[in-house]
Design an enzyme around this catalytic site. Structure first.
Site, PDB file in Angstrom:
ATOM      1  N   SER A 264      37.561  33.894  31.636  1.00  0.00           N
ATOM      2  CA  SER A 264      38.508  33.512  32.680  1.00  0.00           C
ATOM      3  C   SER A 264      37.767  32.925  33.871  1.00  0.00           C
ATOM      4  O   SER A 264      36.597  33.235  34.113  1.00  0.00           O
ATOM      5  CB  SER A 264      39.302  34.737  33.144  1.00  0.00           C
ATOM      6  OG  SER A 264      38.480  35.604  33.906  1.00  0.00           O
ATOM      7  N   ASP A 265      38.453  32.079  34.601  1.00  0.00           N
ATOM      8  CA  ASP A 265      37.960  31.738  35.927  1.00  0.00           C
ATOM      9  C   ASP A 265      38.082  33.001  36.774  1.00  0.00           C
ATOM     10  O   ASP A 265      38.786  33.952  36.416  1.00  0.00           O
ATOM     11  CB  ASP A 265      38.762  30.584  36.523  1.00  0.00           C
ATOM     12  CG  ASP A 265      37.967  29.817  37.572  1.00  0.00           C
ATOM     13  OD1 ASP A 265      37.028  30.379  38.159  1.00  0.00           O
ATOM     14  OD2 ASP A 265      38.294  28.639  37.818  1.00  0.00           O
ATOM     15  N   TRP A 266      37.430  32.999  37.901  1.00  0.00           N
ATOM     16  CA  TRP A 266      37.314  34.222  38.695  1.00  0.00           C
ATOM     17  C   TRP A 266      38.653  34.586  39.336  1.00  0.00           C
ATOM     18  O   TRP A 266      39.110  33.951  40.282  1.00  0.00           O
ATOM     19  CB  TRP A 266      36.226  34.027  39.743  1.00  0.00           C
ATOM     20  CG  TRP A 266      34.864  34.449  39.281  1.00  0.00           C
ATOM     21  CD1 TRP A 266      34.006  35.280  39.957  1.00  0.00           C
ATOM     22  CD2 TRP A 266      34.182  34.096  38.069  1.00  0.00           C
ATOM     23  NE1 TRP A 266      32.838  35.456  39.227  1.00  0.00           N
ATOM     24  CE2 TRP A 266      32.928  34.753  38.066  1.00  0.00           C
ATOM     25  CE3 TRP A 266      34.513  33.320  36.966  1.00  0.00           C
ATOM     26  CZ2 TRP A 266      32.011  34.632  37.019  1.00  0.00           C
ATOM     27  CZ3 TRP A 266      33.595  33.194  35.923  1.00  0.00           C
ATOM     28  CH2 TRP A 266      32.381  33.845  35.954  1.00  0.00           C
TER      29      TRP A 266
ATOM     30  N   SER B 274      41.514  34.681  37.479  1.00  0.00           N
ATOM     31  CA  SER B 274      42.621  33.985  36.816  1.00  0.00           C
ATOM     32  C   SER B 274      43.227  34.792  35.676  1.00  0.00           C
ATOM     33  O   SER B 274      44.096  34.290  34.969  1.00  0.00           O
ATOM     34  CB  SER B 274      42.144  32.633  36.279  1.00  0.00           C
ATOM     35  OG  SER B 274      41.174  32.790  35.273  1.00  0.00           O
TER      36      SER B 274
END
Length: 825
Positions: free
Chosen positions: A304-306, A308
């Site tokens: 995941s993006d941070w 997300s």
């Protein structure tokens, strides 16, 4: 489908995604460029705006060269407890931007994940390379690989296992997107090549590449949900923007460069913040299970993006393999709130909600590239302890576990990369205008330098925030870098001018220049050349409010050019700038230098004085007005529904030059444009040659259905034709030509909306004056295909293609015809 069924589908979709919202900008913005996306309540959702479920998440097989590594990964996983498996998929605060805990009893030292796409952001004594947009402007495969390899060496030497690089999302749908500079080009083909070469470079150096952000991450505004201040850490007042993309557009535009990334062997892929057709990208089963792991055969792990990750079971089932940074709360700041994964993943297995096999596959996917790249070797570098002191994202006080940081502190990993960055910066600079022989400079004895972009930054060398005074070499946010030194244009010009005994004067206050009579500033007489340095800031989490240069730069140029008949303008910019003064007769030259990295001044001096012949070309289109661009960001809604933030990609395939060409819109500088100090032609004696790769093969419309490999069906990657042309250097000096191949699909043979021309090849070749060289382009099956939404496969249409070769999208010098699939009578 019967009309009643259509209505049921529309109503069901409406429950998931909400209705069309409206978008507008207020305040100091290009007002007319941001029109209503869709009138509210006039249209129930069209043919897209929802995603079908694709379950379960496919298991990795190791195919494509990872067979031995996956065996090691499976052996490792077989020794883990359930709790350890849950830790392996869950980030924790620590010395790096992202951290996976060590398991000492198995000799596993954990994983260190670091930003970003142009530098190790959380590090000292590391280089700041050029940004992605600069690299793409080089149109040079070798440069792209060398840059990726050098970056990879620095990441590894600092102890990073994973580089959060490169970027293909945003691709550049909107000229205003705040992170376009992190990516490469507003074109899937050029971006795909850049992605592949960068990934190969990173991973040949021994660090895992992480292409991002998957997928449809084309604006920063409302990329994250708005949380209810009176609710819990997971209660949302508004869900994030939903990028609503139809099937054909997804395949031919946004998925295209990720296919190149997977084909190149990418270890990990980072999913994006926003929703995609109604559900969050990091739990969208169609995107992650169906497209990425299924259709493209991706064998690595999805992180995941941070911040997300917005669910536990749904994200795990949806194909997410690692949550970062691990804790609940926006951007992971609420570490002690627990995690959607971690202990919750353990509980989900124990209560039967998630099968153990899914957790096993998540860890296998994480560990396979670790073994594949030999990161289990005893001599793999330890994490530089200085990283922990520089990491403001998770400072030591936030750590929940101990990290055994050993090894050399503040190790210098820059090697000889300064020279590489200098050369790359020059080779990527785009010469947009050059009249009256203004450039290269001929040892002028009097030089005037204007603009707040010329000198030293007054706020330090960390590009996290915009600043008025000082040259700009990178944007802001997680994609920035911490320079250990910076060569400014002012310093480099002074050094070079000193050799000629020249007088150099400078005025670096834009407000002063814009409000003064410039003739009152210089002494003792008008300079031989006036160099104006302008900049444009862009950053993560914000879209650009306009497309002009910053700090009243347009007025700076106007005031200088009013009295200086040899005004040369240099822009350091995140990307597209409207240049209203481009046709001013006293503006004799314009250079777009983008974000060139730490050797910025040296790079531009090499171009200005002719030590390097410019060979950069635009990776986007420069229009005449901001209002000429389509696909503006969705910046507001006039409703209060939780799901009402919607961005409809109704322009479909028509982004950047595809749009301008389809609607015959005049532009200032077209996609692929770039001048040189010499001139090039395509040889009239050697017409464009198109040769099939095999004499006996019959080209079918549909590809042979072969077992999926990384990148998808291998048949799509087969070269069907070789196209060759001969380029002549007809000018006074040696230079590098960038020949570009565009295809036009057979008329009426593809669905409506097919762009008039699409890039399908490029070749950069250095040619001596008076000499010629042959350039070649390989056309793969994918290059000649469109995505058919009915048969759900790539098809080559029947009929006659037009192949066009030239030096930009609108500078076509030769054409040829090609019929791959004969029309059936």
């Amino acid at each position: 489908m019967a009309s009643s069924n259509k209505m049921l589908l529309a109503l069901a979709t409406l429950m998931v995604t909400g209705v069309h919202g409206q978008a507008y900008f207020g305040g100091d913005r290009d007002e007319d460029a941001f029109s209503w996306v869709q009138p509210l309540n006039t249209t129930i959702l069209g043919p897209y705006g929802h995603s079908p479920a694709v379950l379960p998440s496919p298991n990795a097989t190791g195919v494509g060269g990872w067979e031995e590594a996956i065996k090691k990964a499976k052996d490792f996983v077989a020794k883990l407890t359930l709790e350890e498996k849950s830790e392996m998929i869950t980030g924790v605060p620590g010395p790096c931007v992202g951290n996976i805990l060590a398991i000492p009893r198995l000799g596993f030292g954990g994983l260190c994940l670091h930003d970003g796409p142009l530098s190790i952001r959380v590090a000292d004594y590391a280089s700041v390379f050029m940004a992605g947009v600069s690299a793409a402007a080089s149109w040079d495969r070798e440069l792209l690989y060398d840059r990726g390899y050098a970056m990879g060496r620095e990441f590894k030497a600092k102890g990073a296992h994973v580089a959060l690089s490169p970027v293909s999302g945003p691709l550049g749908r909107s000229a205003y997107s705040g992170r376009n500079w992190e990516g490469f080009a507003a074109d899937p083909y050029l971006t795909g090549v850049a992605m592949a070469e960068t990934i190969k470079g990173h991973q040949d150096a021994g660090v895992q590449a992480t292409p991002k952000h998957f997928i449809g991450n084309e604006q920063e505004t409302m990329r994250n949900p708005v949380f209810d201040p009176n609710g819990t850490v997971t209660d949302k007042k508004f869900e994030a923007i939903s990028s609503n993309i139809d099937d054909r557009t997804m395949h031919e535009i946004y998925l295209w460069p990720f296919a190149d990334a997977v084909k190149a062997g990418a270890s990990s892929i980072m999913c994006s913040y926003q929703r995609l057709n109604g559900s969050y990208a990091c739990e969208n089963t169609k995107a992650q299970n169906g497209l990425l792991k299924g259709e493209l055969g991706f064998q690595g792990y999805v992180m995941s993006d941070w911040g997300s990750t917005h669910s536990g079971v749904a994200s795990i089932e949806g194909g997410l393999d690692m949550t970062m940074p691990g804790g609940l709360g926006l951007y992971g700041v609420n570490w002690k709130a627990g995690s959607f994964f971690g202990a919750n993943a353990t509980a989900a297995v124990n209560n039967g909600t998630v099968p153990m096999s899914r957790i096993d596959d998540m860890v296998i996917r994480i560990m396979t590239p670790y073994y594949w790249l030999g990161q289990d070797a005893e001599d793999f570098p330890t994490i530089d302890p200085s990283t922990a002191d520089l990491n403001t994202f998770s400072p030591r006080k936030s750590w929940l576990h101990d990290f055994n940081l050993t090894g050399e502190v503040s190790r210098d990993v820059r090697e000889n990369h300064g020279g590489l960055i200098r050369r790359h910066g020059a080779e990527a600079t785009v010469l947009l205008k050059n009249t009256a022989g203004a450039l290269p400079l001929k040892a002028p004895k009097s030089i005037a330098i204007f603009g707040n972009d010329a000198g030293d930054p007054t706020n330090g060398l960390l590009n996290q925030k915009n600043y008025e005074y000082g040259t700009l070499v990178a944007g802001g946010g997680s994609g920035t870098g911490r320079a250990t030194y910076l060569v400014t244009p002012l310093d480099a010009i002074r050094t070079r001018a000193h050799k000629d005994g020249a007088l150099v004067q400078q005025w670096l206050n834009n407000t002063l220049i814009a409000t003064s009579n410039v003739t009152d500033l210089w002494i003792p007489k008008q300079p031989e050349v006036c160099l104006v340095f302008l900049k444009t800031w862009a950053e993560e989490a914000a879209d650009r409010p306009h497309l002009h240069v910053d700090y009243n730069g347009d007025k700076v140029v106007e005031n200088v050019a009013k009295v200086c008949n040899n005004t040369v303008v240099v822009t350091h910019s995140s990307g597209i700038n409207i240049l209203p003064w481009a046709e001013h007769p006293n503006v004799t030259a314009i250079l777009a230098a983008h974000y060139p990295g730490q050797e910025s001044g040296n790079s531009i001096v090499d171009i200005l004085y002719g030590d390097v012949n410019p060979s950069g070309h635009l990776p986007y289109t420069i229009a005449k007005n901001g209002t000429d661009y389509n696909a503006p960001p969705t910046t507001a809604i006039n409703t209060t529904g939780k799901y009402d933030w919607q961005s409809w990609f109704d322009e479909k395939l028509e982004i950047d030059y595809r749009y301008f060409d389809a609607h015959n819109i005049s532009v200032r500088y077209e996609f692929g444009f770039g001048l040189s100090y010499t001139t090039f032609e395509l040889s009239s004696e050697s017409p464009l040659a198109v040769e099939p790769t095999t004499e006996s093969a019959t080209v079918t419309s549909a590809p042979e259905q072969l077992p999926i490999q990384p990148g998808g069906n291998p048949a799509l990657w087969e070269t069907l034709y070789n196209v060759t042309a001969t380029v002549e250097n007809t000018g006074p000096v040696a230079g590098a030509a960038v020949a570009q191949l565009y295809i036009t699909f057979p008329e009426g043979a593809t669905p409506s909306g097919t762009p008039p021309r699409q890039l399908r090849g490029f070749a950069k070749k250095t040619i001596d004056k008076g000499a010629s060289a042959q350039v070649s382009f390989e056309l793969m099956r994918r290059d000649l295909s469109y995505w058919d939404i009915i048969s759900q496969q790539w098809l080559i249409p029947e009929g006659e293609f037009t192949l066009s070769v030239g030096f930009s999208s609108r500078d076509i010098r030769q054409t040829a015809k090609l019929t791959a699939v004969e029309k059936k009578e």
